[in-house]
Design a protein around this motif. Structure first.
Motif, mmCIF file in Angstrom:
data_model
loop_
_atom_site.group_PDB
_atom_site.id
_atom_site.type_symbol
_atom_site.label_atom_id
_atom_site.label_comp_id
_atom_site.label_asym_id
_atom_site.label_seq_id
_atom_site.Cartn_x
_atom_site.Cartn_y
_atom_site.Cartn_z
ATOM 1 N N LYS A 97 0.749 -1.247 -0.002
ATOM 2 C CA LYS A 97 0.103 0.028 0.037
ATOM 3 C C LYS A 97 0.866 1.374 -0.054
ATOM 4 C CE LYS A 97 -1.378 0.617 4.819
ATOM 5 N NZ LYS A 97 -0.071 -0.091 5.583
ATOM 6 N N ASP A 98 2.053 1.105 0.513
ATOM 7 C CA ASP A 98 2.924 2.294 0.434
ATOM 8 C C ASP A 98 3.468 2.590 -0.959
ATOM 9 O OD1 ASP A 98 2.461 2.355 3.030
ATOM 10 O OD2 ASP A 98 4.484 1.463 3.707
ATOM 11 N N GLU A 99 3.434 1.556 -1.604
ATOM 12 C CA GLU A 99 3.966 1.866 -3.152
ATOM 13 C C GLU A 99 2.843 1.834 -4.132
ATOM 14 O OE1 GLU A 99 5.921 -1.833 -4.108
ATOM 15 O OE2 GLU A 99 6.401 -1.141 -6.198
ATOM 16 N N ILE A 100 1.647 1.400 -4.045
ATOM 17 C CA ILE A 100 0.677 1.359 -4.962
ATOM 18 C C ILE A 100 -0.487 1.861 -4.299
ATOM 19 C CG2 ILE A 100 -0.792 0.117 -6.784
ATOM 20 C CD1 ILE A 100 1.600 -1.736 -6.726
ATOM 21 N N SER A 101 -1.185 3.159 -4.779
ATOM 22 C CA SER A 101 -2.293 3.828 -4.121
ATOM 23 C C SER A 101 -3.064 4.577 -5.371
ATOM 24 C CB SER A 101 -1.988 4.607 -2.988
ATOM 25 O OG SER A 101 -1.047 5.489 -3.311
ATOM 26 N N CYS A 102 -3.046 5.868 -5.193
ATOM 27 C CA CYS A 102 -3.839 6.434 -6.153
ATOM 28 C C CYS A 102 -2.667 7.554 -7.028
ATOM 29 C CB CYS A 102 -4.958 7.545 -5.805
ATOM 30 S SG CYS A 102 -6.175 6.380 -4.978
ATOM 31 N N ASP A 103 -3.010 7.678 -8.192
ATOM 32 C CA ASP A 103 -2.015 8.422 -8.892
ATOM 33 C C ASP A 103 -2.649 9.392 -9.954
ATOM 34 O OD1 ASP A 103 -0.006 10.109 -10.321
ATOM 35 O OD2 ASP A 103 1.562 8.304 -10.248
ATOM 36 N N LYS A 104 -3.259 10.587 -9.615
ATOM 37 C CA LYS A 104 -4.076 11.228 -10.589
ATOM 38 C C LYS A 104 -3.604 11.648 -12.037
ATOM 39 C CE LYS A 104 -8.022 13.417 -8.402
ATOM 40 N NZ LYS A 104 -8.655 14.361 -7.571
ATOM 41 N N SER A 105 -2.088 11.868 -11.897
ATOM 42 C CA SER A 105 -1.638 12.102 -13.239
ATOM 43 C C SER A 105 -1.314 10.974 -14.016
ATOM 44 C CB SER A 105 0.045 12.742 -12.742
ATOM 45 O OG SER A 105 0.613 11.605 -12.491
ATOM 46 N N LEU A 106 -1.206 9.745 -13.422
ATOM 47 C CA LEU A 106 -1.297 8.712 -14.177
ATOM 48 C C LEU A 106 -2.620 7.892 -14.497
ATOM 49 C CD1 LEU A 106 2.082 6.647 -13.335
ATOM 50 C CD2 LEU A 106 1.545 8.105 -15.424
ATOM 51 N N ASN A 107 -3.638 8.494 -13.877
ATOM 52 C CA ASN A 107 -4.983 7.850 -13.957
ATOM 53 C C ASN A 107 -5.173 6.437 -13.086
ATOM 54 O OD1 ASN A 107 -7.014 9.423 -15.185
ATOM 55 N ND2 ASN A 107 -6.341 8.876 -17.328
ATOM 56 N N ILE A 108 -4.398 6.320 -12.094
ATOM 57 C CA ILE A 108 -4.670 5.000 -11.360
ATOM 58 C C ILE A 108 -5.379 5.410 -9.928
ATOM 59 C CG2 ILE A 108 -3.347 3.514 -9.787
ATOM 60 C CD1 ILE A 108 -0.719 3.976 -11.534
ATOM 61 N N ASP A 109 -6.292 4.557 -9.670
ATOM 62 C CA ASP A 109 -7.203 4.916 -8.626
ATOM 63 C C ASP A 109 -7.390 3.656 -7.892
ATOM 64 O OD1 ASP A 109 -9.098 5.936 -7.237
ATOM 65 O OD2 ASP A 109 -10.810 5.447 -8.443
ATOM 66 N N THR A 110 -6.926 3.501 -6.671
ATOM 67 C CA THR A 110 -7.139 2.426 -5.962
ATOM 68 C C THR A 110 -8.272 2.173 -4.820
ATOM 69 O OG1 THR A 110 -4.667 1.873 -6.127
ATOM 70 C CG2 THR A 110 -5.630 1.132 -4.039
ATOM 71 N N LEU A 111 -8.940 1.465 -5.105
ATOM 72 C CA LEU A 111 -9.882 1.438 -3.793
ATOM 73 C C LEU A 111 -9.989 0.061 -2.834
ATOM 74 C CD1 LEU A 111 -12.618 2.233 -6.516
ATOM 75 C CD2 LEU A 111 -11.867 3.683 -4.726
ATOM 76 N N VAL A 112 -10.333 0.153 -1.774
ATOM 77 C CA VAL A 112 -10.163 -0.945 -0.836
ATOM 78 C C VAL A 112 -11.560 -1.264 -0.114
ATOM 79 C CG1 VAL A 112 -8.844 -1.882 1.132
ATOM 80 C CG2 VAL A 112 -7.838 -0.477 0.028
ATOM 81 N N ALA A 113 -12.013 -2.428 -0.769
ATOM 82 C CA ALA A 113 -13.106 -2.815 0.104
ATOM 83 C C ALA A 113 -12.844 -3.782 1.184
ATOM 84 C CB ALA A 113 -13.867 -3.643 -0.927
ATOM 85 N N LYS A 114 -13.407 -3.581 2.550
ATOM 86 C CA LYS A 114 -12.959 -4.665 3.675
ATOM 87 C C LYS A 114 -14.207 -5.654 3.827
ATOM 88 C CE LYS A 114 -11.062 -1.053 6.687
ATOM 89 N NZ LYS A 114 -11.251 -0.140 7.747
ATOM 90 N N SER A 115 -15.137 -5.691 2.959
ATOM 91 C CA SER A 115 -16.423 -6.502 2.922
ATOM 92 C C SER A 115 -16.761 -6.741 1.686
ATOM 93 C CB SER A 115 -17.140 -5.945 4.141
ATOM 94 O OG SER A 115 -18.185 -4.794 3.247
ATOM 95 N N ARG A 116 -17.512 -7.937 1.655
ATOM 96 C CA ARG A 116 -18.064 -8.256 0.263
ATOM 97 C C ARG A 116 -19.368 -7.057 -0.108
ATOM 98 N NH1 ARG A 116 -19.518 -12.552 -2.723
ATOM 99 N NH2 ARG A 116 -21.799 -12.410 -3.277
ATOM 100 N N GLY A 117 -19.948 -6.424 1.078
ATOM 101 C CA GLY A 117 -20.798 -5.380 0.961
ATOM 102 C C GLY A 117 -20.109 -4.108 0.222
ATOM 103 N N GLU A 118 -18.919 -3.802 0.761
ATOM 104 C CA GLU A 118 -18.185 -2.638 0.291
ATOM 105 C C GLU A 118 -17.703 -3.070 -1.021
ATOM 106 O OE1 GLU A 118 -16.073 -1.216 4.618
ATOM 107 O OE2 GLU A 118 -14.979 -1.424 2.798
ATOM 108 N N PHE A 119 -17.432 -4.151 -1.541
ATOM 109 C CA PHE A 119 -16.881 -4.548 -2.720
ATOM 110 C C PHE A 119 -18.052 -4.438 -3.879
ATOM 111 C CE2 PHE A 119 -16.098 -8.490 -5.451
ATOM 112 C CZ PHE A 119 -15.109 -7.703 -6.541
ATOM 113 N N LYS A 120 -19.299 -4.953 -3.454
ATOM 114 C CA LYS A 120 -20.488 -4.760 -4.213
ATOM 115 C C LYS A 120 -20.771 -3.428 -4.482
ATOM 116 C CE LYS A 120 -23.132 -9.000 -4.210
ATOM 117 N NZ LYS A 120 -24.221 -9.511 -3.834
#
Ligand SMILES: Cc1cc2nc3c(=O)[nH]c(=O)nc-3n(C[C@H](O)[C@H](O)[C@H](O)COP(=O)(O)OP(=O)(O)OC[C@H]3O[C@@H](n4cnc5c(N)ncnc54)[C@H](O)[C@@H]3O)c2cc1C
Length: 275
Positions: free
Chosen positions: A158-181
């Motif tokens: 997570k320290d290396e790969i998160s979000c980077d607007k300039s490269l259009n990278i978005d990281t989302l974390v889901a802690k549960s099946r509900g959040e994933f859905k």
């Protein structure tokens, strides 16, 4: 490359927290791979006279890219009580293992689409080199959405790969099946018509996620898993409840009673639980 076996030395072992570890191996000079590859890793005593002891080998994604000059794998040390993980967790830098059977089923696809990575737990190990390859060259990729399904919320790297607007990278974390859905149902966030989906996780996770994507009309051709095309076919074509319903039930069994009986039609006379 697939049939060559290499004896490799552990250079470093990184504690990734939560009983996860990254094993960094020296790269043999002639060994090369593509992003999204996996290898078989046998412990030193797991290979004798060219014969592999299946208990002492496991498959792992290579979590590094070729330019990093090392072969790394990340894993959970407490995934089971297997003898393999027990022995793996006692290894130290300087110890040796065997690497063989390198295969790539998850290469980056540069088809002018968005890439959506969906990983469960240490499945991020498969995604890291693909994301890194994108970070180095964005040709033919519109954007990257990296969805990590991790109960602890503490996703790997997570320290290396998160979000980077300039490269259009978005990281989302889901802690549960509900959040994933919820993430998948956010229509503004994912373009189901124009994305390629990479999925890594347990068989159950693959099956469920592929079903969710299929319900959103994602075509099989736009789904990538680290398994054979037959496996993808199988997961994609798991019959839905509707198609499993037996219509002409008496053809199959004369004693079969449909659940949708009208009240009173059962011989119980109203005493059983049939409704
Ligand atoms: C192509 C490929 C790439 C892989 N890449 C990685 C990787 O990068 N990192 C990694 O840690 N593992 C990876 N694996 C899984 C790995 O080979 C081991 O199976 C896993 O690490 C568990 O090892 P184990 O010895 O604890 O359990 P095993 O003895 O392998 O399995 C014990 C039981 O758990 C089940 N099981 C195994 N893995 C899972 C899982 N993920 N979810 C649910 N049930 C499971 C098995 O079916 C079995 O019943 C990969 C597997 C494949 C086929």
């Amino acid at each position: 490359m697939k049939n060559v076996t290499y004896k490799v030395r552990i250079k470093n072992i990184i504690d990734e927290g939560k009983k996860r570890a990254t094993y960094v191996f020296e790269k043999p000079k002639e060994f090369s791979w593509q992003e999204g590859s996996h290898i078989s890793l046998a412990l030193e005593e797991g290979l004798t006279n060219g014969q592999v002891n299946k208990d002492l080998m496991r498959k792992f994604s290579i979590s590094t890219t070729l330019d990093e000059g090392v072969i790394s794998i990340s894993t959970r040390l407490d995934s089971s009580d297997s003898i393999y993980k027990k022995k793996l967790s006692t290894l130290c830098p300087g110890d040796q293992c065997y690497i063989y059977g390198c295969e790539s089923k998850m290469p980056i696809r540069r088809e002018d689409k968005n890439l959506v990575f969906i990983s469960m737990g240490v499945g991020m190990a498969t995604m890291r080199p693909i994301i890194r390859t994108y970070q180095q060259d964005q040709t033919g990729v519109r954007s990257v959405k990296n969805i990590c399904v991790d109960r602890t919320g503490d996703h790997l790297y997570k320290d290396e790969i998160s979000c980077d607007k300039s490269l259009n990278i978005d990281t989302l974390v889901a802690k549960s099946r509900g959040e994933f859905k919820d993430i998948l149902n956010d229509g503004l966030s994912i373009d189901y018509n124009d994305s390629i989906f990479y999925i890594v996780g347990s068989n159950e996770f693959l099956k469920d996620t592929i079903k969710l994507l299929k319900d959103k009309n994602v075509r099989k051709e736009n789904i990538m898993i680290d398994k054979s095309s037959e496996s993808l076919e199988k997961y994609y074509n798991v019959p839905s409840y509707e198609t499993m319903k037996v219509k002409d039930y008496q053809k199959f069994s004369s004693s079969f009673m449909p659940l949708g009986l009208t009240p009173g039609a059962c011989s119980c006379g109203g005493n059983c639980t049939c409704k």
